[in-house]
Design an enzyme around this catalytic site. Structure first.
Site, PDB file in Angstrom:
ATOM      1  N   ARG A  47      40.710  -4.331 -57.443  1.00  8.90           N
ATOM      2  CA  ARG A  47      40.442  -4.626 -58.850  1.00  8.90           C
ATOM      3  C   ARG A  47      41.741  -5.008 -59.563  1.00  8.90           C
ATOM      4  O   ARG A  47      42.812  -4.912 -58.987  1.00  8.90           O
ATOM      5  CB  ARG A  47      39.713  -3.446 -59.540  1.00  8.90           C
ATOM      6  CG  ARG A  47      40.261  -2.125 -59.086  1.00  8.90           C
ATOM      7  CD  ARG A  47      40.800  -1.151 -60.056  1.00  8.90           C
ATOM      8  NE  ARG A  47      41.295  -1.626 -61.274  1.00  8.90           N
ATOM      9  CZ  ARG A  47      42.592  -1.721 -61.564  1.00  8.90           C
ATOM     10  NH1 ARG A  47      43.519  -1.402 -60.669  1.00  8.90           N
ATOM     11  NH2 ARG A  47      42.983  -2.115 -62.738  1.00  8.90           N
ATOM     12  N   GLY A  48      41.578  -5.395 -60.851  1.00  8.27           N
ATOM     13  CA  GLY A  48      42.747  -5.885 -61.590  1.00  8.27           C
ATOM     14  C   GLY A  48      42.802  -7.399 -61.422  1.00  8.27           C
ATOM     15  O   GLY A  48      42.733  -7.901 -60.292  1.00  8.27           O
ATOM     16  N   ALA A  49      42.917  -8.116 -62.540  1.00 11.95           N
ATOM     17  CA  ALA A  49      42.746  -9.577 -62.505  1.00 11.95           C
ATOM     18  C   ALA A  49      43.642 -10.294 -61.478  1.00 11.95           C
ATOM     19  O   ALA A  49      43.142 -11.038 -60.620  1.00 11.95           O
ATOM     20  CB  ALA A  49      42.955 -10.147 -63.906  1.00 11.95           C
ATOM     21  N   ARG A  90      32.763 -11.152 -59.528  1.00 11.35           N
ATOM     22  CA  ARG A  90      33.006 -10.637 -60.889  1.00 11.35           C
ATOM     23  C   ARG A  90      33.290 -11.832 -61.810  1.00 11.35           C
ATOM     24  O   ARG A  90      34.062 -12.721 -61.435  1.00 11.35           O
ATOM     25  CB  ARG A  90      34.187  -9.643 -60.911  1.00 11.35           C
ATOM     26  CG  ARG A  90      33.922  -8.392 -60.058  1.00 11.35           C
ATOM     27  CD  ARG A  90      34.967  -7.319 -60.294  1.00 11.35           C
ATOM     28  NE  ARG A  90      34.791  -6.653 -61.577  1.00 11.35           N
ATOM     29  CZ  ARG A  90      35.703  -5.844 -62.135  1.00 11.35           C
ATOM     30  NH1 ARG A  90      36.852  -5.635 -61.530  1.00 11.35           N
ATOM     31  NH2 ARG A  90      35.465  -5.250 -63.286  1.00 11.35           N
ATOM     32  N   GLN A 197      40.222   4.203 -64.701  1.00  8.95           N
ATOM     33  CA  GLN A 197      41.373   3.551 -64.053  1.00  8.95           C
ATOM     34  C   GLN A 197      42.699   4.110 -64.565  1.00  8.95           C
ATOM     35  O   GLN A 197      43.698   4.086 -63.854  1.00  8.95           O
ATOM     36  CB  GLN A 197      41.332   2.030 -64.298  1.00  8.95           C
ATOM     37  CG  GLN A 197      40.260   1.285 -63.527  1.00  8.95           C
ATOM     38  CD  GLN A 197      38.994   1.138 -64.316  1.00  8.95           C
ATOM     39  OE1 GLN A 197      38.670   1.973 -65.150  1.00  8.95           O
ATOM     40  NE2 GLN A 197      38.245   0.088 -64.066  1.00  8.95           N
ATOM     41  N   ASP A 238      42.437  -9.860 -68.652  1.00 11.93           N
ATOM     42  CA  ASP A 238      41.623 -10.473 -67.599  1.00 11.93           C
ATOM     43  C   ASP A 238      41.413 -11.953 -67.841  1.00 11.93           C
ATOM     44  O   ASP A 238      41.172 -12.722 -66.919  1.00 11.93           O
ATOM     45  CB  ASP A 238      40.280  -9.751 -67.467  1.00 11.93           C
ATOM     46  CG  ASP A 238      40.506  -8.409 -66.802  1.00 11.93           C
ATOM     47  OD1 ASP A 238      40.918  -7.463 -67.489  1.00 11.93           O
ATOM     48  OD2 ASP A 238      40.330  -8.338 -65.566  1.00 11.93           O
ATOM     49  N   ASN A 248      40.058  -7.918 -72.076  1.00 12.50           N
ATOM     50  CA  ASN A 248      40.657  -6.895 -71.210  1.00 12.50           C
ATOM     51  C   ASN A 248      39.684  -5.714 -71.165  1.00 12.50           C
ATOM     52  O   ASN A 248      38.632  -5.723 -71.828  1.00 12.50           O
ATOM     53  CB  ASN A 248      42.041  -6.478 -71.746  1.00 12.50           C
ATOM     54  CG  ASN A 248      42.789  -5.602 -70.753  1.00 12.50           C
ATOM     55  OD1 ASN A 248      42.902  -5.947 -69.567  1.00 12.50           O
ATOM     56  ND2 ASN A 248      43.276  -4.460 -71.188  1.00 12.50           N
ATOM     57  N   LYS A 249      40.047  -4.702 -70.404  1.00 11.91           N
ATOM     58  CA  LYS A 249      39.187  -3.538 -70.204  1.00 11.91           C
ATOM     59  C   LYS A 249      38.599  -3.034 -71.515  1.00 11.91           C
ATOM     60  O   LYS A 249      39.311  -2.922 -72.516  1.00 11.91           O
ATOM     61  CB  LYS A 249      40.006  -2.438 -69.511  1.00 11.91           C
ATOM     62  CG  LYS A 249      39.289  -1.142 -69.231  1.00 11.91           C
ATOM     63  CD  LYS A 249      38.031  -1.311 -68.419  1.00 11.91           C
ATOM     64  CE  LYS A 249      38.223  -2.041 -67.115  1.00 11.91           C
ATOM     65  NZ  LYS A 249      36.948  -2.487 -66.483  1.00 11.91           N
TER      66      LYS A 249
HETATM   67  O1  MRU Z   1      37.589  -3.526 -64.040  1.00 16.69           O
HETATM   68  P1  MRU Z   1      39.029  -3.632 -63.641  1.00 16.69           P
HETATM   69  O2  MRU Z   1      39.606  -2.328 -63.181  1.00 16.69           O
HETATM   70  O3  MRU Z   1      39.254  -4.756 -62.656  1.00 16.69           O
HETATM   71  O4  MRU Z   1      39.784  -4.032 -64.977  1.00 16.69           O
HETATM   72  C1  MRU Z   1      41.150  -4.274 -64.957  1.00 16.69           C
HETATM   73  C2  MRU Z   1      41.718  -4.527 -66.296  1.00 16.69           C
HETATM   74  O5  MRU Z   1      41.031  -4.618 -67.284  1.00 16.69           O
HETATM   75  C3  MRU Z   1      43.197  -4.750 -66.365  1.00 16.69           C
HETATM   76  O6  MRU Z   1      43.705  -4.309 -67.595  1.00 16.69           O
HETATM   77  C4  MRU Z   1      43.446  -6.267 -66.230  1.00 16.69           C
HETATM   78  O7  MRU Z   1      42.928  -6.752 -65.034  1.00 16.69           O
HETATM   79  C5  MRU Z   1      44.864  -6.639 -66.341  1.00 16.69           C
HETATM   80  S1  MRU Z   1      45.858  -5.764 -65.203  1.00 16.69           S
HETATM   81  C6  MRU Z   1      46.863  -6.670 -64.348  1.00 16.69           C
END
Ligand code: MRU
Length: 350
Positions: A47-49, A90, A197, A238, A248-249
């Protein structure tokens, strides 16, 4: 300290750290084909963009390697199906689509190539996506850390560190670098409901790096700010729209409103691969909605009465007017973001 490598190519497989099992267990899985990888992305084991971008680039290379091994007649259509499969995992992180587009370009460039040469080229492109992301992280860390005042306590949301990228991280990469430089003295970590997270992953990374931190529930942020115990908020992204709106999250928007109210800098840190110039504003970002069970349960234990309904958007949109600065590998963009983002991306393209 051992380097955190959440995804890597090893002996013709993609080895990944299953992030759903952290912090209790550090378990690595070898994905032998694109289906295992797609499943890992869907369930947030990867996970993480930026890391999702790295993983799908390797996923395409994996499909090509398997096709080359088995000598299938329709190898190119297997690779195309792998791209479609990975694209559907996703919807919000634009890095995923950006990385797949890079692999599509390799396919177009090598339309007459024999399969072994094509497989090699797709792997080399995936390796480039990976190493370029690590370089971008280093550049963001240097730029972002220089913007923080000495002795700051900062607040962050979700996980934007080494677990979320191909390198040291975006927002968390800046924070750790600023701590090493003496600018950051303490990190407040939002637990980041529903999938935690922050509490599970960011805390794990800070623990490994011996950075002083405190985990808080998401709803504690306002009180900390009112008490003057936080000097800046740093988050990843993201997808960044052309006008500077940031997806973002979920929970990021509420933090930005709080930071604005308390006149505190709100920094977004993301590589240029997270900027989507085709997306005019935050309203055009596809927001992933996840299974309601992620809200009604924690770790398989139900929290709500049986039959309770729940809403589980994975991301929200922070309007650009709540953002102080967007730090990227190409420098820092300040308002008005429509202009600064355009000139930064034009410059990055050369
Ligand atoms: O659902 P996730 O855990 O993939 O979400 C991740 C985030 O929202 C991060 O803040 C985002 O990807 C930037 S981190 C490099």
């Amino acid at each position: 300290m051992t380097e955190i490598r959440p995804v890597e190519w090893r002996d013709g497989r993609v080895r990944f750290l299953d992030q759903t099992l952290l912090p209790e267990r550090e378990t690595y899985v070898d994905a032998a084909d694109e289906h295992v990888l797609a499943d890992a992305i869907r369930r947030l084991a990867i996970r993480g963009a930026p890391l999702i971008g790295v993983a799908v680039a390797y996923g395409v290379a994996l499909a090509a390697a398997r096709a080359a091994e088995s000598g299938v007649a329709d190898a190119r259509s297997r690779i195309a199906s792998a791209i479609d499969l990975l694209a559907a995992t996703r919807p919000t992180a634009v890095n995923l689509f950006w990385a797949l587009e890079r692999q599509r370009q390799v396919l177009r460039r090598m339309s007459d190539a024999a399969l072994p040469a094509l497989a090699e080229a797709l792997l080399s492109e995936a390796r480039a996506v990976h190493s370029e992301d690590a370089d971008r992280c280093d550049r963001m860390a240097a730029t972002g850390a220089s913007l923080l005042k000495t002795g700051s306590a900062v607040l962050t949301h979700c996980n934007s560190g080494a677990l979320a990228t191909g390198g040291r991280g975006t927002a968390l990469g800046v924070i750790v670098r600023a701590w090493e430089d003496g600018a950051v003295r303490h990190v407040y970590v939002d637990e980041t409901r529903p999938l935690l997270q922050g509490a599970r992953l960011t805390a794990w990374e800070l623990e490994q790096r011996k950075v002083p931190y405190t985990v808080i529930t998401d709803s504690t942020a306002g009180m900390l700010m009112a008490q003057g115990r936080v000097q800046a908020v740093l988050v990843g992204a993201d997808r960044i729209a052309a006008n500077g709106d940031v997806a973002n999250k979920v929970g990021t928007y509420a933090l930005a409103v709080l930071a604005h109210h308390h006149r505190m800098p709100f920094l977004v840190v993301a590589p240029t691969s997270t900027i989507d110039m085709e997306c005019p504003n935050g309203g055009a970002v596809p927001i992933e909605e996840r299974n309601a069970a992620e809200v009604t349960q924690i770790g398989g234990t139900r929290l709500t009465p049986q039959g309770a309904t729940a809403y589980a958007p994975a991301f929200d949109v922070t309007p650009h007017d709540l953002i102080t600065v967007i730090v990227t590998d190409a420098g820092a963009a300040f308002p008005p973001f429509g202009d600064s983002i355009r000139s930064m991306t034009d410059h990055a393209k050369g």
